[in-house]
Design a protein around this motif. Structure first.
Motif: not given
Length: 324
Positions: A5-9, A17-21, A31-42, A67-71
């Motif tokens: 299961l991925p981590v939600a970010l 600095v959140g988007p660049e980080l 290759d190690r920790v699946p996660f996805f970003l909740i936010g605006d892909a733009g 980077l997986p994004v839940l847009h």
């Protein structure tokens, strides 16, 4: 619950600095920790490698491509260093969605990028002191514990953001006991320590020296520690805080519970400033976050250090998930 299961970010303040980080964390952890970003892909910038996903379950496979994004559409474009009122509610909503996904068993843990509390209050009437209190409210939890963790040390303060003059009045046996129980339970449930070793700092210099430098250790701390030891807790203390953090001392415990903010945070930030992770214990899921703020002054310049966010995502990915 699957270990894949991925981590939600949650995205945090997009003008920080959140988007660049998030992108740099993906580069390090793809290759190690699946996660996805909740936010605006733009907000990631033109040409940023990302994959829009419709469901968290798509994130592990998408990691190889970007980077997986839940847009979620935040409206106006972002300007680094300049938070906008229009973005405040979407930032809050991203946190709430992350909590809902973790509690529904669709994400392993929640990692939160830094928010700007003033921007949220002014833009959306955000009434909470910070992330932690909002997360507790969403999860229906009355009391949580902040723990700061790095490879060399874990610490948890009993009292947090208050003037030093107020600490003695706030430090009650009930608060200390509740903090120790939540810490003990969190280390067992989320970090796999079957019998956590807890070292408890005294409030006064030299832990009061038998009452000559203060009696809180005798009247407030010791009775609580004795009661929990009788229940089987592995607890030492009250200990003199000035001898708790050298290398040999740190091998004797899994977490140091301290009486006030600086007593806990000075040693961990001295030992490992860049890789400290803020962990919230007492929630029905694990929440981690980097131990820094939005850094508006360097946002969008590629100067931010991703080490703390990477460590926060690694910890979230390695910890035991909530029970299904």
């Amino acid at each position: 619950m699957s270990p894949a299961l991925p981590v939600a970010l949650s995205c945090g303040e997009p003008a920080g600095v959140g988007p660049e980080l998030a992108l740099r964390a993906w580069e390090a952890l793809r290759d190690r920790v699946p996660f996805f970003l909740i936010g605006d892909a733009g907000h990631l910038g033109q040409g940023a490698p990302h994959v829009r996903i419709a469901d968290p379950g798509e994130a592990p496979a998408a990691m190889a491509r970007g980077l997986p994004v839940l847009h979620r559409d935040f409206g106006p474009p972002v300007t680094p260093g300049q938070p906008q009122a229009a973005h405040a509610q979407p930032v809050i909503d991203a946190i709430a969605e992350g909590v809902a996904l973790v509690m529904a068993g669709r994400a392993r843990a929640l990692c939160t990028a830094p928010i700007h509390k003033q921007a949220l209050a002014e833009g959306a009437g955000f009434a909470y002191p910070g992330h932690t209190e909002y997360l507790a409210a969403l999860a229906g939890v009355r009391r949580v514990v902040m723990m700061l963790a790095a490879p060399a040390l874990r610490v948890g303060p009993v009292t947090i953001h208050m003037a030093l003059a107020e600490v003695t009045g706030a430090l009650t046996p009930a608060l200390l006991e509740e903090t120790l129980r939540i810490t003990h339970d969190g280390l067992r449930r989320r970090f796999g320590l079957s019998a956590p070793r807890i070292a408890v700092a005294g409030l006064n210099p030299h832990a009061g020296e038998g009452g000559r430098m203060g009696r809180e250790e005798i009247t407030t701390l010791a009775p609580v520690l004795d009661r929990l030891r009788a229940e089987g807790f592995d607890i030492t203390g009250p200990l003199s805080a000035d001898t708790m953090f050298h290398p040999a001392a740190r091998t004797r415990y899994d977490v140091a519970v301290c009486m006030y903010h600086d007593q806990a945070l000075i040693p961990i930030k001295t030992l490992d400033f860049d890789r400290g992770v803020n962990v919230t214990l007492g929630l029905p899921f694990l929440r981690t976050s980097p131990d820094h703020g939005t850094a508006f002054d360097i946002a969008g310049q590629g100067l931010a250090n991703p080490a703390s966010l990477i460590a926060a995502l690694e910890m979230a990915g390695a910890a035991a998930p909530p029970a299904s």
